[in-house]
Design a protein around this motif. Structure first.
Motif, PDB file in Angstrom:
ATOM      1  N   GLY A 168      44.037 -16.106 -29.705  1.00 56.95           N
ATOM      2  CA  GLY A 168      44.547 -14.890 -29.085  1.00 56.95           C
ATOM      3  C   GLY A 168      43.498 -13.792 -29.106  1.00 56.95           C
ATOM      4  N   MET A 169      43.272 -13.175 -27.916  1.00 56.43           N
ATOM      5  CA  MET A 169      42.326 -12.076 -27.764  1.00 56.43           C
ATOM      6  C   MET A 169      43.072 -10.934 -27.052  1.00 56.43           C
ATOM      7  SD  MET A 169      38.980 -14.486 -27.033  1.00 56.43           S
ATOM      8  CE  MET A 169      38.618 -13.850 -25.443  1.00 56.43           C
ATOM      9  N   SER A 170      42.339  -9.906 -26.613  1.00 63.05           N
ATOM     10  CA  SER A 170      43.027  -8.733 -26.044  1.00 63.05           C
ATOM     11  C   SER A 170      44.018  -9.089 -24.939  1.00 63.05           C
ATOM     12  CB  SER A 170      41.998  -7.737 -25.491  1.00 63.05           C
ATOM     13  OG  SER A 170      41.214  -7.216 -26.528  1.00 63.05           O
ATOM     14  N   GLY A 171      43.631 -10.054 -24.084  1.00 66.05           N
ATOM     15  CA  GLY A 171      44.453 -10.346 -22.916  1.00 66.05           C
ATOM     16  C   GLY A 171      45.638 -11.260 -23.177  1.00 66.05           C
ATOM     17  N   LEU A 228      41.946 -23.760 -37.992  1.00 67.85           N
ATOM     18  CA  LEU A 228      41.347 -24.027 -36.677  1.00 67.85           C
ATOM     19  C   LEU A 228      41.269 -22.753 -35.851  1.00 67.85           C
ATOM     20  CD1 LEU A 228      43.383 -27.238 -35.651  1.00 67.85           C
ATOM     21  CD2 LEU A 228      41.222 -27.145 -36.937  1.00 67.85           C
ATOM     22  N   MET A 229      40.329 -22.737 -34.905  1.00 64.05           N
ATOM     23  CA  MET A 229      40.284 -21.629 -33.938  1.00 64.05           C
ATOM     24  C   MET A 229      40.046 -22.184 -32.542  1.00 64.05           C
ATOM     25  SD  MET A 229      37.410 -20.362 -32.199  1.00 64.05           S
ATOM     26  CE  MET A 229      36.758 -18.728 -32.392  1.00 64.05           C
ATOM     27  N   THR A 230      40.516 -21.454 -31.534  1.00 64.99           N
ATOM     28  CA  THR A 230      40.199 -21.824 -30.160  1.00 64.99           C
ATOM     29  C   THR A 230      40.113 -20.590 -29.287  1.00 64.99           C
ATOM     30  OG1 THR A 230      40.665 -23.468 -28.432  1.00 64.99           O
ATOM     31  CG2 THR A 230      42.517 -22.118 -29.136  1.00 64.99           C
ATOM     32  N   ILE A 231      39.417 -20.752 -28.177  1.00 66.09           N
ATOM     33  CA  ILE A 231      39.366 -19.709 -27.151  1.00 66.09           C
ATOM     34  C   ILE A 231      40.074 -20.277 -25.923  1.00 66.09           C
ATOM     35  CG2 ILE A 231      37.858 -18.268 -25.725  1.00 66.09           C
ATOM     36  CD1 ILE A 231      35.661 -18.679 -27.834  1.00 66.09           C
ATOM     37  N   ALA A 232      41.105 -19.587 -25.465  1.00 65.78           N
ATOM     38  CA  ALA A 232      41.853 -20.065 -24.302  1.00 65.78           C
ATOM     39  C   ALA A 232      41.021 -19.858 -23.038  1.00 65.78           C
ATOM     40  CB  ALA A 232      43.178 -19.309 -24.192  1.00 65.78           C
ATOM     41  N   VAL A 250      44.614 -12.979 -34.822  1.00 61.35           N
ATOM     42  CA  VAL A 250      44.209 -12.643 -33.457  1.00 61.35           C
ATOM     43  C   VAL A 250      42.881 -11.902 -33.513  1.00 61.35           C
ATOM     44  CG1 VAL A 250      46.508 -12.679 -32.424  1.00 61.35           C
ATOM     45  CG2 VAL A 250      45.677 -10.577 -33.481  1.00 61.35           C
ATOM     46  N   ARG A 251      42.057 -12.135 -32.500  1.00 62.67           N
ATOM     47  CA  ARG A 251      40.697 -11.565 -32.472  1.00 62.67           C
ATOM     48  C   ARG A 251      40.636 -10.547 -31.334  1.00 62.67           C
ATOM     49  NH1 ARG A 251      40.135 -17.182 -31.927  1.00 62.67           N
ATOM     50  NH2 ARG A 251      39.434 -16.736 -29.814  1.00 62.67           N
ATOM     51  N   ILE A 252      40.682  -9.255 -31.686  1.00 64.41           N
ATOM     52  CA  ILE A 252      40.858  -8.216 -30.677  1.00 64.41           C
ATOM     53  C   ILE A 252      39.601  -7.358 -30.546  1.00 64.41           C
ATOM     54  CG2 ILE A 252      42.325  -6.318 -29.902  1.00 64.41           C
ATOM     55  CD1 ILE A 252      43.859  -8.927 -30.231  1.00 64.41           C
ATOM     56  N   GLY A 253      38.984  -7.406 -29.389  1.00 62.19           N
ATOM     57  CA  GLY A 253      37.814  -6.577 -29.118  1.00 62.19           C
ATOM     58  C   GLY A 253      38.155  -5.429 -28.196  1.00 62.19           C
ATOM     59  N   THR A 254      38.245  -5.732 -26.886  1.00 62.80           N
ATOM     60  CA  THR A 254      38.423  -4.709 -25.850  1.00 62.80           C
ATOM     61  C   THR A 254      39.606  -3.768 -26.112  1.00 62.80           C
ATOM     62  OG1 THR A 254      37.589  -6.383 -24.339  1.00 62.80           O
ATOM     63  CG2 THR A 254      38.530  -4.405 -23.350  1.00 62.80           C
ATOM     64  N   LEU A 310      31.621 -14.671 -38.705  1.00 63.57           N
ATOM     65  CA  LEU A 310      30.877 -15.057 -37.506  1.00 63.57           C
ATOM     66  C   LEU A 310      31.841 -15.796 -36.567  1.00 63.57           C
ATOM     67  CD1 LEU A 310      28.139 -15.216 -36.022  1.00 63.57           C
ATOM     68  CD2 LEU A 310      27.816 -17.453 -37.057  1.00 63.57           C
ATOM     69  N   ILE A 311      31.935 -15.309 -35.325  1.00 64.33           N
ATOM     70  CA  ILE A 311      32.856 -15.922 -34.363  1.00 64.33           C
ATOM     71  C   ILE A 311      32.122 -16.405 -33.124  1.00 64.33           C
ATOM     72  CG2 ILE A 311      34.866 -14.598 -35.121  1.00 64.33           C
ATOM     73  CD1 ILE A 311      34.396 -12.870 -32.532  1.00 64.33           C
ATOM     74  N   GLY A 312      30.774 -16.468 -33.197  1.00 64.88           N
ATOM     75  CA  GLY A 312      29.995 -16.957 -32.063  1.00 64.88           C
ATOM     76  C   GLY A 312      29.345 -18.280 -32.395  1.00 64.88           C
TER      77      GLY A 312
HETATM   78  C1  LIG Z   1      34.518 -11.362 -27.672  1.00 63.85           C
HETATM   79  C2  LIG Z   1      35.424 -12.286 -28.382  1.00 63.85           C
HETATM   80  C3  LIG Z   1      36.762 -11.913 -28.651  1.00 63.85           C
HETATM   81  C4  LIG Z   1      37.386 -10.603 -28.225  1.00 63.85           C
HETATM   82  O1  LIG Z   1      37.634 -10.569 -26.870  1.00 63.85           O
HETATM   83  P1  LIG Z   1      38.479  -9.361 -26.196  1.00 63.85           P
HETATM   84  O2  LIG Z   1      38.961  -9.952 -24.939  1.00 63.85           O
HETATM   85  O3  LIG Z   1      37.510  -8.255 -25.991  1.00 63.85           O
HETATM   86  O4  LIG Z   1      39.565  -9.003 -27.142  1.00 63.85           O
HETATM   87  C5  LIG Z   1      37.539 -12.820 -29.351  1.00 63.85           C
HETATM   88  N1  LIG Z   1      37.056 -14.009 -29.759  1.00 63.85           N
HETATM   89  C6  LIG Z   1      35.789 -14.376 -29.534  1.00 63.85           C
HETATM   90  C7  LIG Z   1      35.327 -15.695 -30.018  1.00 63.85           C
HETATM   91  C8  LIG Z   1      34.945 -13.541 -28.837  1.00 63.85           C
HETATM   92  O5  LIG Z   1      33.672 -13.929 -28.590  1.00 63.85           O
END
Ligand SMILES: *Cc1c(COP(=O)(O)O)cnc(C)c1O
Length: 205
Positions: free
Chosen positions: A175-178, A133-137, A191-195, A49-51
């Motif tokens: 780290g995410m797609s961007g 730990l985790m973070t969203i930039a 790294v958490r890669i969606g898009t 769960l990442i939300g």
């Molecule tokens: C949606 C989401 C991502 C993925 O984002 P992208 O920009 O699509 O790679 C990564 N981390 C979290 C917490 C998210 O909610």
């Protein structure tokens, strides 16, 4: 980690077929509704769960997920530990740290007293082993803008690991797609890669 939120079970099935072993979902209910189809498709990867998690969904979360990467309060950790304990389940966790001033971002700031309370209490929550730990930039078209944030998370991790030698801080989820290349340069281990894997998500509404 392949972030499969909003995408159908079939997309996870394809990713699993290509060798993906770890998925991230951000809503308890959405994942619950995908699960029967994932079973049919034989997808058996790990799902985190990442939300943001409300503590009233602790029982469902403990039942469905392999790990929770967004712990942001002691109260939530206590509820989740209770729920995991009732299921005799171990639920590894990450603490979500908020390093950007955007008011919508969840997580504990590095100077939040609740962060220290949580770290002090974790050794007494045996079903919730800490992994890091985790973070969203902050959202920014320029990935270099995220570099400072990732560097701060790494340094915070080093400090906290030094202060709490009994806890495991080995995972740095950033780290995410961007911005994943920059995140890896700054020490990300997850790294958490969606898009970039699944394409654009449908916009809400
Ligand atoms: C949606 C989401 C991502 C993925 O984002 P992208 O920009 O699509 O790679 C990564 N981390 C979290 C917490 C998210 O909610």
């Amino acid at each position: 980690m392949a972030v499969s939120k909003t995408h159908p079970a079939e997309a996870l099935g394809e990713a699993a077929g290509a060798g993906i072993l770890l998925f991230g979902e951000n809503r308890v209910q959405e994942y619950e509704s995908k699960r029967p189809r994932l079973r049919e498709l034989g997808v058996d990867g790990e799902v985190h769960l990442i939300g943001h998690l409300q503590s009233n969904k602790s029982a469902k979360t403990a039942e469905l997920f392999h790990a929770v990467d967004t712990i942001d309060s002691l109260r939530l950790a206590e509820r989740l530990n209770e729920a995991a304990s009732r299921l005799s389940k171990t639920l590894p966790i990450l603490i979500e740290i908020k390093l950007s001033p955007e008011p919508t971002k969840a997580g504990l700031t590095p100077d939040d007293p609740d962060l220290f309370a949580l770290l002090d209490q974790l050794p007494d929550l045996p079903n919730l082993p800490l992994r890091g730990l985790m973070t969203i930039a902050p959202l920014d078209d320029n990935p270099e803008a995220a570099r400072a944030c990732f560097g701060r998370l790494r340094r915070l991790r080093d400090t906290l690991a030094h202060q709490h030698p009994r806890l495991d801080f080995s995972t740095l989820s950033m780290g995410m797609s961007g911005d994943f290349e920059v995140a890896i340069e700054e020490g990300s281990t997850l790294v958490r890669i969606g898009t970039a894997l699944f394409g654009e998500r449908p916009r809400p509404g």
